[in-house]
Motif scaffolding. Structure first.
Motif, mmCIF file in Angstrom:
data_model
loop_
_atom_site.group_PDB
_atom_site.id
_atom_site.type_symbol
_atom_site.label_atom_id
_atom_site.label_comp_id
_atom_site.label_asym_id
_atom_site.label_seq_id
_atom_site.Cartn_x
_atom_site.Cartn_y
_atom_site.Cartn_z
ATOM 1 N N VAL A 140 0.851 -1.192 0.000
ATOM 2 C CA VAL A 140 0.000 0.000 0.000
ATOM 3 C C VAL A 140 0.886 1.241 0.000
ATOM 4 N N THR A 141 0.361 2.318 -0.535
ATOM 5 C CA THR A 141 0.957 3.648 -0.396
ATOM 6 C C THR A 141 -0.093 4.517 0.265
ATOM 7 N N ARG A 142 0.295 5.157 1.370
ATOM 8 C CA ARG A 142 -0.652 6.002 2.120
ATOM 9 C C ARG A 142 -0.136 7.436 2.197
ATOM 10 N N PHE A 143 -0.993 8.371 1.888
ATOM 11 C CA PHE A 143 -0.702 9.788 2.084
ATOM 12 C C PHE A 143 -0.631 10.047 3.583
ATOM 13 N N GLU A 144 0.414 10.750 4.047
ATOM 14 C CA GLU A 144 0.557 11.058 5.471
ATOM 15 C C GLU A 144 0.276 12.510 5.802
ATOM 16 N N PHE A 145 0.825 13.448 5.030
ATOM 17 C CA PHE A 145 0.538 14.853 5.301
ATOM 18 C C PHE A 145 1.011 15.734 4.161
ATOM 19 N N SER A 146 0.527 16.971 4.179
ATOM 20 C CA SER A 146 1.041 18.010 3.293
ATOM 21 C C SER A 146 1.170 19.290 4.104
ATOM 22 N N GLN A 147 2.079 20.149 3.651
ATOM 23 C CA GLN A 147 2.308 21.426 4.328
ATOM 24 C C GLN A 147 2.676 22.455 3.274
ATOM 25 N N THR A 148 2.073 23.636 3.368
ATOM 26 C CA THR A 148 2.435 24.729 2.469
ATOM 27 C C THR A 148 3.451 25.627 3.152
ATOM 28 N N LEU A 149 4.421 26.094 2.357
ATOM 29 C CA LEU A 149 5.470 26.975 2.852
ATOM 30 C C LEU A 149 5.692 28.092 1.835
ATOM 31 N N THR A 150 6.153 29.231 2.317
ATOM 32 C CA THR A 150 6.496 30.356 1.461
ATOM 33 C C THR A 150 7.958 30.700 1.661
ATOM 34 N N ASP A 151 8.710 30.836 0.570
ATOM 35 C CA ASP A 151 10.101 31.251 0.645
ATOM 36 C C ASP A 151 10.128 32.735 0.993
ATOM 37 N N PRO A 152 10.743 33.105 2.116
ATOM 38 C CA PRO A 152 10.698 34.500 2.562
ATOM 39 C C PRO A 152 11.625 35.432 1.776
ATOM 40 N N GLU A 153 12.511 34.870 0.960
ATOM 41 C CA GLU A 153 13.451 35.707 0.217
ATOM 42 C C GLU A 153 12.734 36.467 -0.899
ATOM 43 N N PRO A 154 13.155 37.700 -1.162
ATOM 44 C CA PRO A 154 12.565 38.432 -2.297
ATOM 45 C C PRO A 154 12.800 37.660 -3.584
ATOM 46 N N PRO A 155 11.872 37.631 -4.519
ATOM 47 C CA PRO A 155 10.700 38.502 -4.581
ATOM 48 C C PRO A 155 9.498 37.982 -3.805
ATOM 49 N N GLY A 156 9.620 36.862 -3.103
ATOM 50 C CA GLY A 156 8.529 36.375 -2.255
ATOM 51 C C GLY A 156 7.443 35.617 -2.989
ATOM 52 N N ASP A 157 7.735 35.182 -4.208
ATOM 53 C CA ASP A 157 6.709 34.451 -4.963
ATOM 54 C C ASP A 157 7.049 32.974 -5.149
ATOM 55 N N ILE A 158 7.970 32.452 -4.344
ATOM 56 C CA ILE A 158 8.298 31.029 -4.403
ATOM 57 C C ILE A 158 7.448 30.314 -3.356
#
Length: 138
Positions: free
Chosen positions: A106-124
């Protein structure tokens, strides 16, 4: 019976094949990588870190392999990364995988997390996904 070989490499290969073989996912990204060159264009998926632990049973060997995938986008907001993450999870969570020298349990999804790169320009934007892949020796 000898100890089972590591499942990490064959699992990485199976995940790569599953993801790159899916036209809807590939329409959303520029590629699936193990190593990303600095000139790679966003959005893409990286098959990242893995942890493998024994999951033996009476008379046989098995493994539990936890694989972390990374979705990287250059976007103002998480919507694009989350759409990619949703498709990756549809392709992997409780779906059969063909893994060389291993029987996929089996393959089971465990979690996801969103993150933002704080370095300019800030759109990563970065979405971390983790899956547990259970295998047994043939």
């Amino acid at each position: 019976m000898t100890t089972a070989p590591s499942a990490m490499g064959p699992i990485q290969t199976a995940i790569y094949g599953r993801l790159t073989g899916d036209a809807p996912l590939m329409d959303l990204i520029t590629g699936v990588y193990d190593y990303v060159s600095e000139d790679a264009e966003y959005a893409y998926v990286v098959i990242g870190e893995a942890i493998e632990t024994p999951d033996n049973r009476h008379g046989g060997f098995g493994r539990q392999t936890v694989v972390t995938l990374h979705v990287w986008t250059q976007h103002r907001g998480h919507s694009k990364g989350l759409a990619i993450a949703r498709r990756v999870t549809e392709l992997l969570d409780h779906q059969p995988l063909t893994i060389e020298d291993q029987e996929h349990v089996v393959t089971r999804f465990e979690f996801s997390q969103t993150l933002t790169d704080p370095e300019p320009p800030g759109d990563i934007r970065h979405v971390v996904l983790r899956y547990r892949v259970v295998t047994e020796q043939h």
